[in-house]
Design an enzyme around this catalytic site. Structure first.
Site, PDB file in Angstrom:
ATOM      1  N   ASP A 203     -26.453  48.475 -45.656  1.00 52.47           N
ATOM      2  CA  ASP A 203     -27.729  48.250 -46.334  1.00 52.47           C
ATOM      3  C   ASP A 203     -27.945  46.766 -46.607  1.00 52.47           C
ATOM      4  O   ASP A 203     -27.017  46.049 -46.981  1.00 52.47           O
ATOM      5  CB  ASP A 203     -27.743  49.024 -47.658  1.00 52.47           C
ATOM      6  CG  ASP A 203     -29.009  48.802 -48.436  1.00 52.47           C
ATOM      7  OD1 ASP A 203     -30.055  49.306 -48.008  1.00 52.47           O
ATOM      8  OD2 ASP A 203     -28.950  48.106 -49.465  1.00 52.47           O
ATOM      9  N   GLU A 245     -29.133  48.338 -41.098  1.00 54.34           N
ATOM     10  CA  GLU A 245     -30.486  48.641 -41.550  1.00 54.34           C
ATOM     11  C   GLU A 245     -31.481  47.790 -40.759  1.00 54.34           C
ATOM     12  O   GLU A 245     -31.309  46.585 -40.626  1.00 54.34           O
ATOM     13  CB  GLU A 245     -30.637  48.327 -43.044  1.00 54.34           C
ATOM     14  CG  GLU A 245     -32.058  48.546 -43.530  1.00 54.34           C
ATOM     15  CD  GLU A 245     -32.250  48.213 -44.997  1.00 54.34           C
ATOM     16  OE1 GLU A 245     -33.275  48.626 -45.556  1.00 54.34           O
ATOM     17  OE2 GLU A 245     -31.378  47.545 -45.582  1.00 54.34           O
TER      18      GLU A 245
END
Length: 255
Positions: A203, A245
């Site tokens: 992330d 991501e």
């Protein structure tokens, strides 16, 4: 779970928010035992890999992406043993398990940040996060949450300094210029690989480092660290997946 090292190329990945999936104890939230009970159903759908959204201890001010402990389970989901059973049963059915890894920031409730704000400037714990005496450093960096924030810096009266955050003010950014932080992330990866996970969804990875005169995104230092992280993970688990991501326009991300 031995497999082709490129297993991910044709994987059917099912993203699952565990506490929104299946509840076994009638508390109104899904849990690991519930997900384990439904693995056969997911196999019938044709799923070959599970991607688990954050399940760590957290104040839940950002849906679990504000992590307060990287190596434990939020009690609402169950226990570490419940997680281990899930991974074992998933592997028995040929399912890979990918977990979320939030490298860039923690919750302000994480013990690391609590130590950092109380530590003296220049000490090892203070340097775990990005601090400044003034809020005008890295001014070329965009503010991601303009609806909520006017600055990437927030004043902390306990530390008597500003701390840097690319996301919400309760999510201070870790200082990846500190080798101790880099090694701490290696240990976290090792911990979850030892639990049997097959990969990590990374992330907020464009924002690990800060440099004056840049927008503090996609810096060469970030790419270099991710290569080290990848090499570290795959030295122990050659088929480990690191899934980035994708949160930027292709023309910004591709270089």
């Amino acid at each position: 779970m031995p497999r082709d090292p490129q297993w991910y190329k044709d994987a059917i990945i099912y993203e699952v928010h565990v506490r929104a999936f299946y509840d076994t104890n009638a508390d109104g939230r899904g849990d690991f035992q519930g997900l384990t009970q439904k693995l056969d159903y997911l196999v019938e759908l044709g799923v070959t890999a599970l991607w688990l959204l954050p399940f760590y201890p957290s104040p839940w001010r950002d849906d679990g992406y504000d992590i307060s402990n990287y190596t434990d389970i939020h009690p609402a989901y169950g226990t570490l043993r419940d997680f281990q059973v899930l991974v074992k049963e998933a592997h028995r059915r040929g399912l890979a398990v990918i977990t979320e890894l939030v490298l860039n920031h923690t919750s302000d409730q994480h013990p690391w940040f609590q130590r950092s704000r109380r530590a003296k400037p220049g000490t090892r714990w203070r340097d775990f996060y990005v601090w400044s005496d003034r809020p005008d450093k890295y001014k070329e960096a965009r503010i991601i949450f303009k609806d909520f924030l006017t600055s990437n810096w927030t004043w902390d009266p306990e530390a008597n300094a500003y701390y840097w955050h690319r996301f919400f003010s309760h999510q201070p950014d870790l200082n990846f210029d500190n080798p101790l932080v880099q090694r701490a992330m290696f240990r976290i990866v090792d911990f979850w690989l030892d639990q049997g996970v097959d990969g990590f969804r990374l992330d907020a990875i464009p924002y690990l480092f800060e440099r004056e005169g840049t927008n503090c995104e996609n810096l060469p230092e970030t790419h270099a660290y991710l290569k080290e992280l990848s090499a570290h993970a795959r030295a122990r688990h050659p088929d480990c997946l690191l899934l980035a991501e994708a949160n930027m326009w292709p023309e910004d991300a591709v270089p």
